[in-house]
Design a protein around this motif. Structure first.
Motif, PDB file in Angstrom:
ATOM      1  N   GLU A 103     -65.325  65.591 -36.480  1.00 33.87           N
ATOM      2  CA  GLU A 103     -66.044  66.791 -36.676  1.00 33.87           C
ATOM      3  C   GLU A 103     -65.874  67.718 -35.641  1.00 33.87           C
ATOM      4  N   ALA A 104     -65.710  67.589 -34.331  1.00 30.95           N
ATOM      5  CA  ALA A 104     -65.072  68.441 -33.366  1.00 30.95           C
ATOM      6  C   ALA A 104     -64.062  68.842 -33.411  1.00 30.95           C
ATOM      7  N   ALA A 105     -63.095  67.882 -33.675  1.00 28.07           N
ATOM      8  CA  ALA A 105     -61.508  68.125 -33.900  1.00 28.07           C
ATOM      9  C   ALA A 105     -61.293  69.116 -34.912  1.00 28.07           C
ATOM     10  N   ARG A 106     -62.083  68.970 -36.273  1.00 22.75           N
ATOM     11  CA  ARG A 106     -61.979  70.032 -37.344  1.00 22.75           C
ATOM     12  C   ARG A 106     -62.372  71.189 -37.048  1.00 22.75           C
ATOM     13  N   SER A 107     -63.794  71.224 -36.272  1.00 23.27           N
ATOM     14  CA  SER A 107     -64.205  72.483 -36.005  1.00 23.27           C
ATOM     15  C   SER A 107     -63.188  73.280 -34.970  1.00 23.27           C
ATOM     16  N   CYS A 108     -62.694  72.460 -33.855  1.00 21.50           N
ATOM     17  CA  CYS A 108     -61.847  73.363 -32.968  1.00 21.50           C
ATOM     18  C   CYS A 108     -60.495  73.583 -33.839  1.00 21.50           C
ATOM     19  N   ASP A 177     -61.987  69.589 -24.270  1.00 22.86           N
ATOM     20  CA  ASP A 177     -62.239  70.881 -23.606  1.00 22.86           C
ATOM     21  C   ASP A 177     -63.451  71.730 -24.600  1.00 22.86           C
ATOM     22  N   TRP A 178     -62.735  71.908 -25.734  1.00 24.20           N
ATOM     23  CA  TRP A 178     -63.545  72.632 -26.854  1.00 24.20           C
ATOM     24  C   TRP A 178     -65.106  72.376 -26.581  1.00 24.20           C
ATOM     25  N   ALA A 179     -65.306  70.951 -26.823  1.00 24.27           N
ATOM     26  CA  ALA A 179     -66.668  70.483 -26.904  1.00 24.27           C
ATOM     27  C   ALA A 179     -67.503  70.555 -25.524  1.00 24.27           C
ATOM     28  N   THR A 180     -66.910  70.874 -24.357  1.00 24.44           N
ATOM     29  CA  THR A 180     -67.354  70.740 -23.030  1.00 24.44           C
ATOM     30  C   THR A 180     -67.702  72.483 -23.089  1.00 24.44           C
TER      31      THR A 180
END
Length: 410
Positions: A103-108, A177-180
């Motif tokens: 999910e994070a990868a797709r949002s990023c 890094d995006w998640a952080t």
């Protein structure tokens, strides 16, 4: 409300008083209040000093949260605040929904879609994660991913498909890094130290240890502050990073090669690997480094070295840069910073590939490309080098642990 006299109330409210409370704010004591709207809706409010700032925290509707429950929650939060914590931040963290890696990868990927060089590159970026990462880490929330998990994903392809693995590692790092930055995970990015636990690829020549580009600003911040080298060595190293040239080209630089008014540095053919002159656009920070080097200049000879070594008239040795990295305990090479620059161009900008390759003075791959690049793309390269310098300066004050990465470099 009438003005209170004497001590603040403590447990002033009762269950009966809560049920019959009129519109307004009613104090129970120790910062806990019952707020009643003109409509009759009632809610609990806790006023606290958190790390020196007054904060109001809602504790819920009085129809759902009893007086005893509100007091218990308020007491817990007051205790945390007195200990120096931030109960409001802790509460938000508890309510936060942490996405899975997929999910994070797709949002990023979606948020960065405007920066991709082209649609093919954007698709490739996500496709490699879907193929090599999602089967293992796709369902794992981003706050649970550490170095062991990243290593286990990379190991199956690290030797057989090393270039693919290198790109996968870089993209995992970008997602984390995006998640952080979103507040979805804490701590260092586990990608930065993962290569220490992976086998060294065999039979590959021309590889130079390189920092992930995300670590370059922190490295430069440390470089400027370190006492483990003299000023000339530090100026040279930063100049090498900002211009993305080979270290030998910078070590041999002479004052008569520079046109400071035009903000250009022309490296003569006999000092270039390809045997052709190379023009380097100079960003403002690179010009500032030259000015600083000029203040240390001891000769008025136009052909004098810009970054001389300790021996009169001799260029600084490459070992001076290597020893500086060793003293700073940075597992990288000076040449590897060209890889850091190249990865930044590909992963974080929409500058065309041919512009980045021209900046690195790489040999042309085809006659068609040679014809296309006949202009040397100087102005596009100038914008790119200025953007690279700004990137290196933007977070230079944030010093973080540094690790290594590897890629082929000519």
């Amino acid at each position: 409300m009438p003005k209170r006299n004497g001590r603040h109330p403590e447990k002033a409210l009762t269950a009966v008083a809560v049920r019959s409370a009129k519109p307004g704010r009613h104090a129970d004591g120790n910062g806990l209040y019952l707020e009643v709207d003109p409509s009759g809706a009632k809610r609990w409010l806790l006023r606290l000093m958190i790390q020196g700032k007054r904060r109001d925290i809602g504790l819920g509707s009085a129809s759902l949260v009893s007086l005893a429950e509100a007091r218990e929650t308020a007491a817990t939060m007051r205790k945390a605040a007195r200990a120096g914590g931030d109960p409001l931040a802790e509460r938000r963290a508890e309510r936060r929904v942490v996405p899975t890696f997929a999910e994070a990868a797709r949002s990023c990927h979606e948020e960065h879609k405007g920066s991709w060089k082209n649609g093919k590159h954007a698709d490739q970026w996500l496709n490699t994660l879907e193929a090599h990462v999602f089967p293992t880490l796709g369902a794992v929330t981003v706050d649970k991913i550490g170095t062991p998990e990243v290593r286990d994903v990379l190991l199956p392809i690290w030797l057989e498909k090393h270039e693919t693995a290198r790109r996968v590692r870089q993209r995992i790092g970008t997602v984390l890094d995006w998640a952080t930055a979103k507040g979805l995970r804490e701590g260092d990015n586990p990608v930065r130290g993962v290569t220490k636990g992976l086998p060294k690829p065999k039979g590959q020549r021309g590889h130079f240890a390189a920092l992930p580009y995300a670590d370059v600003p922190a490295f430069l911040a440390r470089l400027r502050e370190t006492l483990k080298a003299g000023p000339m060595v530090k100026l040279l190293f930063e100049f090498v990073v900002l211009t993305a040239v080979r270290s030998g080209e910078a070590r041999g630089a002479r004052w008569n090669e520079f046109d400071l008014d035009a903000k250009l540095w022309t490296i003569p053919a006999d000092r270039m690997k390809a045997g052709k002159p190379h023009v380097v656009p100079l960003a403002p920070r690179a010009l500032a480094l030259l000015k600083a080097a000029g203040e240390l200049r001891t000769s008025d000879d136009p052909s004098a070295l810009v970054f001389p070594g300790e021996r009169l008239g001799k260029a600084m040795s490459d070992m001076a840069l290597t020893m500086l990295l060793r003293r700073m305990e940075v597992d990288a090479t000076a040449h590897g910073f060209r890889s850091s620059f190249r990865d930044w161009c590909a992963e974080a900008t929409n500058f065309p590939r041919e512009v980045a390759e021209a900046a690195l003075a790489h040999a042309l791959e085809s006659k068609v490309e040679a014809a296309y690049r006949r202009s040397d793309l100087l102005e596009k390269r100038r914008k790119m080098m200025e953007a690279w310098a700004r990137y290196c300066e933007a977070t230079a004050g944030k010093v973080v642990p540094l690790a290594k990465a590897r890629r082929p470099q000519g």
